[in-house]
Design a protein around this motif. Structure first.
Motif, PDB file in Angstrom:
ATOM      1  N   GLN A 189       0.817  -1.221   0.000  1.00  0.00           N
ATOM      2  CA  GLN A 189       0.000   0.000   0.000  1.00  0.00           C
ATOM      3  C   GLN A 189       0.846   1.266   0.000  1.00  0.00           C
ATOM      4  N   ARG A 190       2.139   1.130   0.208  1.00  0.00           N
ATOM      5  CA  ARG A 190       2.981   2.335   0.200  1.00  0.00           C
ATOM      6  C   ARG A 190       2.950   2.970  -1.189  1.00  0.00           C
ATOM      7  N   ASP A 191       2.955   4.295  -1.218  1.00  0.00           N
ATOM      8  CA  ASP A 191       2.896   4.997  -2.506  1.00  0.00           C
ATOM      9  C   ASP A 191       4.047   4.575  -3.421  1.00  0.00           C
ATOM     10  N   SER A 192       5.228   4.443  -2.839  1.00  0.00           N
ATOM     11  CA  SER A 192       6.410   4.123  -3.660  1.00  0.00           C
ATOM     12  C   SER A 192       6.287   2.743  -4.290  1.00  0.00           C
ATOM     13  N   VAL A 193       5.641   1.830  -3.597  1.00  0.00           N
ATOM     14  CA  VAL A 193       5.494   0.456  -4.096  1.00  0.00           C
ATOM     15  C   VAL A 193       4.404   0.418  -5.167  1.00  0.00           C
ATOM     16  N   LYS A 194       3.300   1.125  -4.886  1.00  0.00           N
ATOM     17  CA  LYS A 194       2.208   1.150  -5.870  1.00  0.00           C
ATOM     18  C   LYS A 194       2.658   1.825  -7.168  1.00  0.00           C
ATOM     19  N   ALA A 195       3.424   2.888  -7.027  1.00  0.00           N
ATOM     20  CA  ALA A 195       3.802   3.681  -8.217  1.00  0.00           C
ATOM     21  C   ALA A 195       4.824   2.967  -9.101  1.00  0.00           C
ATOM     22  N   THR A 196       5.428   1.908  -8.591  1.00  0.00           N
ATOM     23  CA  THR A 196       6.531   1.285  -9.347  1.00  0.00           C
ATOM     24  C   THR A 196       6.220  -0.142  -9.785  1.00  0.00           C
ATOM     25  N   ALA A 197       4.965  -0.547  -9.694  1.00  0.00           N
ATOM     26  CA  ALA A 197       4.624  -1.932 -10.071  1.00  0.00           C
ATOM     27  C   ALA A 197       5.207  -2.262 -11.444  1.00  0.00           C
ATOM     28  N   VAL A 198       5.781  -3.446 -11.553  1.00  0.00           N
ATOM     29  CA  VAL A 198       6.408  -3.859 -12.814  1.00  0.00           C
ATOM     30  C   VAL A 198       5.327  -4.052 -13.876  1.00  0.00           C
ATOM     31  N   VAL A 199       5.613  -3.576 -15.073  1.00  0.00           N
ATOM     32  CA  VAL A 199       4.643  -3.608 -16.174  1.00  0.00           C
ATOM     33  C   VAL A 199       5.293  -4.265 -17.382  1.00  0.00           C
ATOM     34  N   ASP A 200       4.563  -5.176 -18.025  1.00  0.00           N
ATOM     35  CA  ASP A 200       5.104  -5.774 -19.250  1.00  0.00           C
ATOM     36  C   ASP A 200       4.556  -5.025 -20.453  1.00  0.00           C
ATOM     37  N   ASP A 201       5.403  -4.220 -21.071  1.00  0.00           N
ATOM     38  CA  ASP A 201       4.950  -3.451 -22.235  1.00  0.00           C
ATOM     39  C   ASP A 201       5.402  -4.106 -23.542  1.00  0.00           C
ATOM     40  N   ALA A 202       5.889  -5.357 -23.435  1.00  0.00           N
ATOM     41  CA  ALA A 202       6.322  -6.069 -24.652  1.00  0.00           C
ATOM     42  C   ALA A 202       5.121  -6.747 -25.296  1.00  0.00           C
ATOM     43  N   PRO A 203       5.174  -6.974 -26.618  1.00  0.00           N
ATOM     44  CA  PRO A 203       4.076  -7.700 -27.255  1.00  0.00           C
ATOM     45  C   PRO A 203       3.969  -9.093 -26.660  1.00  0.00           C
ATOM     46  N   PRO A 204       2.753  -9.657 -26.549  1.00  0.00           N
ATOM     47  CA  PRO A 204       2.592 -10.991 -25.971  1.00  0.00           C
ATOM     48  C   PRO A 204       3.390 -12.036 -26.753  1.00  0.00           C
ATOM     49  N   THR A 205       4.008 -12.971 -26.030  1.00  0.00           N
ATOM     50  CA  THR A 205       4.840 -13.990 -26.685  1.00  0.00           C
ATOM     51  C   THR A 205       4.114 -15.320 -26.793  1.00  0.00           C
ATOM     52  N   GLY A 206       2.943 -15.418 -26.153  1.00  0.00           N
ATOM     53  CA  GLY A 206       2.248 -16.703 -26.142  1.00  0.00           C
ATOM     54  C   GLY A 206       2.899 -17.680 -25.176  1.00  0.00           C
ATOM     55  N   GLU A 207       3.822 -17.191 -24.382  1.00  0.00           N
ATOM     56  CA  GLU A 207       4.522 -18.050 -23.434  1.00  0.00           C
ATOM     57  C   GLU A 207       3.552 -18.552 -22.367  1.00  0.00           C
ATOM     58  N   ASP A 208       3.736 -19.801 -21.987  1.00  0.00           N
ATOM     59  CA  ASP A 208       2.826 -20.420 -21.026  1.00  0.00           C
ATOM     60  C   ASP A 208       3.623 -20.858 -19.802  1.00  0.00           C
ATOM     61  N   THR A 209       3.350 -20.240 -18.665  1.00  0.00           N
ATOM     62  CA  THR A 209       4.114 -20.609 -17.469  1.00  0.00           C
ATOM     63  C   THR A 209       3.327 -21.555 -16.573  1.00  0.00           C
ATOM     64  N   HIS A 210       2.191 -22.069 -17.087  1.00  0.00           N
ATOM     65  CA  HIS A 210       1.361 -22.901 -16.222  1.00  0.00           C
ATOM     66  C   HIS A 210       2.046 -24.190 -15.813  1.00  0.00           C
ATOM     67  N   SER A 211       2.744 -24.826 -16.748  1.00  0.00           N
ATOM     68  CA  SER A 211       3.387 -26.068 -16.338  1.00  0.00           C
ATOM     69  C   SER A 211       4.534 -25.787 -15.374  1.00  0.00           C
ATOM     70  N   LEU A 212       5.129 -24.604 -15.485  1.00  0.00           N
ATOM     71  CA  LEU A 212       6.160 -24.265 -14.505  1.00  0.00           C
ATOM     72  C   LEU A 212       5.514 -24.054 -13.134  1.00  0.00           C
ATOM     73  N   LEU A 213       4.323 -23.484 -13.113  1.00  0.00           N
ATOM     74  CA  LEU A 213       3.607 -23.334 -11.846  1.00  0.00           C
ATOM     75  C   LEU A 213       3.323 -24.712 -11.241  1.00  0.00           C
ATOM     76  N   ASP A 214       2.947 -25.660 -12.081  1.00  0.00           N
ATOM     77  CA  ASP A 214       2.720 -27.018 -11.574  1.00  0.00           C
ATOM     78  C   ASP A 214       4.002 -27.571 -10.974  1.00  0.00           C
ATOM     79  N   PHE A 215       5.088 -27.325 -11.671  1.00  0.00           N
ATOM     80  CA  PHE A 215       6.376 -27.814 -11.223  1.00  0.00           C
ATOM     81  C   PHE A 215       6.734 -27.200  -9.863  1.00  0.00           C
ATOM     82  N   LEU A 216       6.402 -25.917  -9.706  1.00  0.00           N
ATOM     83  CA  LEU A 216       6.687 -25.252  -8.435  1.00  0.00           C
ATOM     84  C   LEU A 216       5.767 -25.748  -7.323  1.00  0.00           C
ATOM     85  N   GLN A 217       4.604 -26.288  -7.729  1.00  0.00           N
ATOM     86  CA  GLN A 217       3.637 -26.838  -6.772  1.00  0.00           C
ATOM     87  C   GLN A 217       3.245 -25.831  -5.706  1.00  0.00           C
ATOM     88  N   ILE A 218       3.035 -24.587  -6.125  1.00  0.00           N
ATOM     89  CA  ILE A 218       2.562 -23.623  -5.136  1.00  0.00           C
ATOM     90  C   ILE A 218       1.170 -23.153  -5.519  1.00  0.00           C
TER      91      ILE A 218
END
Ligand code: GSH
Length: 221
Positions: A191-220
Motif C-alpha cells: 500500500q505504500r505509494d512508492s510500491v504502488k507507483a513502481t509496479a512492474v509492467v510488461d509493455d512487450a508484445p505478448p509472446t504466447g509463453e505459457d508458465t502454467h506447467s512451470l507453476l505445476d512444477f513449483l507446486q505452489i
C-alpha cells in the motif's frame, strides 16, 4: 543523472522505490534500455555498464554506478530523510542480509524463466532453482514478523521486488496460501505509494509463453 531503466525490471524497481521514498525522482532522467540474457547487449548499455545490465546510473560527472545495491546506497546518501540503509551496526547488517536474500530470489526467478523458455530446459537445473526458491520463501516466512518491527528500508524493498517479480511472471502461483505471514506483510507494504507507483509492467508484445506447467512444477498452486 541518467538511469538506464525498464518498466519490466525488478532490479530497476528497487532504485525507483528508493527515488520515490527519498524524494529524488526529479533528479533522474530515465532512459529506456532493453536488455535480456538471450540478446547480446549493444553499445547503448555497454558503454556505461560493461556488464550489460540494468539498472545503471550515470552521474553528472560521467561516472556510471551499477548494480542496484550500489545505486541504492549512493542515492541513500543524497537526501536528508531517514536512511533506508542505516550507517552501521546491527541495523545495517539486517538490511544487507535481507537485501541479499531478496535479490537472490529475484535472480533465481529471472534465471529460472530463461531456462524454462529454452527449447530443451535442463530438468536438473530447474530442480535446483525450485529447491532454492522453496528454501528462500520458507526463510522469508520465518522472518516476516521481524520486518514489521524494523524501520522500512532497503532490505524490505528488495524482498518486495522479489515477491513482485513472482506475481508478475507467475501470476496465479497462490504462494500466499503457503506463506501466510509473508503474504500479510506483503499486502500491508504494497500500500505504500512508492510500491504502488513502481509496479512492474510488461509493455512487450505478448509472446504466447505459457508458465502454467512451470507453476505445476513449483507446486505452489
Ligand atoms: N545484481 C544486479 C542484477 C541486475 C540484473 O540482472 N538486471 C537484469 C534486468 S532485471 C538484466 O540486466 N539482465 C540482462 C542480462 O543479465 O544480461 C543488480 O542488482 O542490479
Amino acid at each position: 543523472m541518467k538511469l538506464h531503466w525498464s518498466p519490466r525490471s525488478p532490479f530497476v524497481r528497487k532504485v525507483m522505490i528508493v527515488l520515490h521514498e527519498t524524494g529524488q525522482l526529479d533528479r533522474v532522467e530515465r532512459v529506456r534500455t532493453v536488455v535480456a540474457v538471450g540478446t547480446p547487449p549493444g553499445p547503448d548499455i555497454l558503454d556505461d555498464n560493461p556488464l550489460g545490465k540494468i539498472p545503471a546510473l550515470v552521474l553528472d560527472d560521467g561516472r556510471c554506478l551499477f548494480d542496484s545495491r550500489v545505486i541504492c546506497e549512493y542515492l541513500d546518501t543524497r537526501h536528508a530523510g531517514q536512511r533506508l540503509l542505516p550507517d552501521d551496526g546491527e541495523a545495517r547488517l539486517t538490511h544487507l542480509r535481507w537485501q541479499a536474500l531478496g535479490d537472490g530470489v529475484t535472480d533465481i526467478l529471472l534465471l529460472m524463466r530463461t531456462e524454462y523458455l529454452r527449447a530443451q530446459p535442463d530438468a536438473t537445473i530447474l530442480e535446483g532453482f525450485r529447491r532454492k526458491l522453496f528454501a528462500s520463501f520458507g526463510r522469508l516466512e520465518a522472518e516476516a514478523e521481524q520486518w514489521v518491527a524494523t524501520p522500512f528500508g532497503l532490505g524490505q524493498i528488495s524482498v518486495l521486488c522479489a515477491i513482485g517479480q513472482l506475481d508478475f511472471r507467475y501470476a496465479g502461483s497462490n504462494w500466499q496460501a503457503a506463506y501466510p505471514a509473508l503474504a500479510g506483510w506483503y499486502d500491508a507494504y504494497s500500500q505504500r505509494d512508492s510500491v504502488k507507483a513502481t509496479a512492474v509492467v510488461d509493455d512487450a508484445p505478448p509472446t504466447g509463453e505459457d508458465t502454467h506447467s512451470l507453476l505445476d512444477f513449483l507446486q505452489i498452486r
